[in-house]
Design an enzyme around this catalytic site. Structure first.
Site, mmCIF file in Angstrom:
data_model
loop_
_atom_site.group_PDB
_atom_site.id
_atom_site.type_symbol
_atom_site.label_atom_id
_atom_site.label_comp_id
_atom_site.label_asym_id
_atom_site.label_seq_id
_atom_site.Cartn_x
_atom_site.Cartn_y
_atom_site.Cartn_z
ATOM 1 N N ASP A 74 41.872 -3.347 -40.075
ATOM 2 C CA ASP A 74 40.430 -3.152 -39.901
ATOM 3 C C ASP A 74 39.880 -2.246 -41.002
ATOM 4 O OD1 ASP A 74 39.795 -3.879 -36.642
ATOM 5 O OD2 ASP A 74 41.860 -3.457 -37.216
ATOM 6 N N ASP A 86 46.558 -1.719 -44.271
ATOM 7 C CA ASP A 86 45.791 -1.527 -43.047
ATOM 8 C C ASP A 86 45.024 -2.822 -42.767
ATOM 9 O OD1 ASP A 86 44.480 -0.036 -40.908
ATOM 10 O OD2 ASP A 86 42.722 -0.035 -42.210
ATOM 11 N N ASP A 124 41.839 2.403 -45.751
ATOM 12 C CA ASP A 124 40.439 2.787 -45.953
ATOM 13 C C ASP A 124 40.090 4.129 -45.332
ATOM 14 O OD1 ASP A 124 40.712 1.478 -43.305
ATOM 15 O OD2 ASP A 124 38.562 1.854 -43.167
#
Length: 243
Positions: free
Chosen positions: A19, A17, A181
């Site tokens: 961001d 991922d 995240d």
């Protein structure tokens, strides 16, 4: 390189991922979001609150920023389109200016590369923002594939982006490690059949990652490379040999 040639328990690819996993982009996103609100005659929001709005794409970020909360009421289409246009204009200028790497990201990328593992980015961020950000931060040169929020018809938490990335890398999902995240990363990667790790320092809509459906939680991308070297007994190199 064909996935069918992989030895048992080989690691073929790592999908990351963007961001909240590789980059802390909140400073740029929050600045653009508040610039949008100011231009629309609205008061600014706290950066920490805007951080909880990140993870389900720019359109959701705009809607949440307009409403000032995670759960958004129906917003008239004209109002949303105007706000979206304003946000895009501001974020185009700010994208990549104040973002920073999380600790261990560059070291982890180098460690995976040293194993001969190909890397890719799977993000809900639109292509128009993702590619310039990867170039400005120097991440582009490390990525063999980039799948953005507008690449597929469906984005995370659906598995389509991970499946496409695996296909482009000729990697079996079962031989692919996904690192993110948020719940969106975990659900999408799990549905695609990947092994999944979570990092605890990102956004995840303000919720802790302890209850995510993942195979492990690591403190950094560097720690993820160590975890992977212990978990996967065979590894493809760029030349197709194993180690």
């Amino acid at each position: 390189m064909k996935a069918t040639c992989a030895p048992e328990n080989a690691l073929q690819a790592v999908l990351l991922d963007l961001d909240g996993t590789l980059l802390d982009t909140l400073p740029d996103l929050a600045a653009a979001a508040n610039a949008m609100r100011r231009e629309l005659g609205m008061p600014e929001l706290a950066y920490e609150l805007i951080g909880t709005f990140i993870g389900k794409g720019v359109d959701n970020l705009v809607r949440r920023t307009l409403s000032g909360q995670l759960t958004t009421e129906a917003i008239p289409e004209d109002d949303f389109n105007r706000a979206r246009s304003v946000f895009y204009r501001h974020y185009t200028e700010l994208n990549g200016q104040a973002c920073t790497f999380y600790p261990g990201v560059l070291e982890g990328i180098k460690a995976f590369a040293g194993m001969g593992i190909r890397l890719g980015v799977v993000t809900n961020k639109p292509t128009v923002f993702t590619l310039p950000l990867l170039e400005r931060t120097g991440l582009a040169e490390h990525m063999s594939v980039v799948v953005c929020g507008d690449t597929c018809e469906r984005r995370k938490p659906d598995p389509d982006q991970f499946l496409l990335a695996c296909n482009k890398l000729s990697a079996a999902p079962a031989a692919t490690l996904a690192i993110g995240d948020s719940i969106n990363d975990a659900l999408a990667a799990r549905a695609a059949g990947c092994t999944v790790l979570a990092v605890p320092y990102g956004y995840n809509e303000g919720e802790p990652v302890g209850n995510l459906p993942v195979d492990g939680i690591v403190e950094s991308i560097m720690e993820a490379s160590v975890w992977a070297s212990n978990r996967f007994t065979g590894r493809f190199t760029a030349s197709g040999t194993t180690g």
